[in-house]
Design a protein around this motif. Structure first.
Motif, short mmCIF file in Angstrom:
data_model
loop_
_atom_site.label_atom_id
_atom_site.label_comp_id
_atom_site.label_asym_id
_atom_site.label_seq_id
_atom_site.Cartn_x
_atom_site.Cartn_y
_atom_site.Cartn_z
N TYR A 22 -31.83 31.91 -4.07
CA TYR A 22 -31.34 30.82 -4.92
C TYR A 22 -31.80 31.08 -6.35
N ALA A 48 -20.13 20.00 -3.77
CA ALA A 48 -21.29 20.90 -3.73
C ALA A 48 -21.65 21.25 -2.30
N GLU A 49 -21.97 22.52 -2.10
CA GLU A 49 -22.45 22.98 -0.79
C GLU A 49 -23.96 22.94 -0.82
N ALA A 50 -24.50 21.74 -0.66
CA ALA A 50 -25.95 21.55 -0.69
C ALA A 50 -26.53 21.93 0.66
N ASP A 51 -27.49 22.85 0.63
CA ASP A 51 -28.10 23.30 1.88
C ASP A 51 -29.22 22.38 2.37
N VAL A 69 -32.49 20.57 -5.15
CA VAL A 69 -31.35 20.78 -4.26
C VAL A 69 -30.91 22.23 -4.35
N LEU A 71 -28.27 24.83 -3.70
CA LEU A 71 -26.85 24.71 -3.40
C LEU A 71 -26.10 25.95 -3.81
N LEU A 101 -24.65 13.60 -3.58
CA LEU A 101 -25.22 14.62 -2.70
C LEU A 101 -25.81 13.98 -1.45
N GLN A 105 -24.58 14.64 2.71
CA GLN A 105 -25.47 15.26 3.69
C GLN A 105 -25.16 14.72 5.08
#
Length: 141
Positions: A22, A48-51, A69, A71, A101, A105
């Motif tokens: 990241y 957003a592709e928040a992990d 975050v 992402l 965000l 989730q």
């Protein structure tokens, strides 16, 4: 004994996420948008592709709350971090992005993510934090 995740120093979380791939950065913008510093494109926080979402408190003042975050940019695929103030110090832009965000989730599966969170807080381990697209393809960060 493991420390409370909220007490983990910000630099520890950031270093571990950087070591896990990241490396880019993002910024909250007006209107619930996020700016990717890699491609310079703004995108909706809902895209957003928040992990994961890490909530940290200040060592000397618990009111110094930040949210980290990790992402992935949906435009260029850059994996990076978005650091947001939370609580009373949050800007309107940060609060709006964070609310999007949090809604995006998954409500289930938090227990499955717990080992990854603990990994991020462990200064000696970073392999499980590889960005989602790298984990799927088996690519090295």
């Amino acid at each position: 004994m493991r420390q409370d995740p909220a007490d983990t120093p910000l630099v520890t979380v950031m270093d571990n996420l950087d070591a896990s791939g990241y490396r880019s950065q993002f910024q909250a913008r007006d209107g619930g948008l996020i700016l990717c510093f890699t491609c310079r494109v703004e995108f909706a926080a809902a895209r957003a592709e928040a992990d994961l979402i890490f909530r940290l408190e200040g060592a000397s003042d618990v009111a110094d709350m930040v949210t980290v975050v990790p992402l992935t940019c949906p435009v260029c695929g850059a994996a990076g971090t978005l650091v947001l103030h939370s609580g009373p110090d949050a800007s309107p832009e940060e609060a709006e992005v964070l609310s999007h965000l949090e809604r995006s989730q998954p409500s289930e599966g938090e227990a499955a993510l717990r080992p990854m969170v603990e990994h991020a807080l462990d200064e000696s381990a970073t392999d499980a934090l590889a960005p989602r697209h790298n984990r799927r393809s088996g690519a090295q960060a």
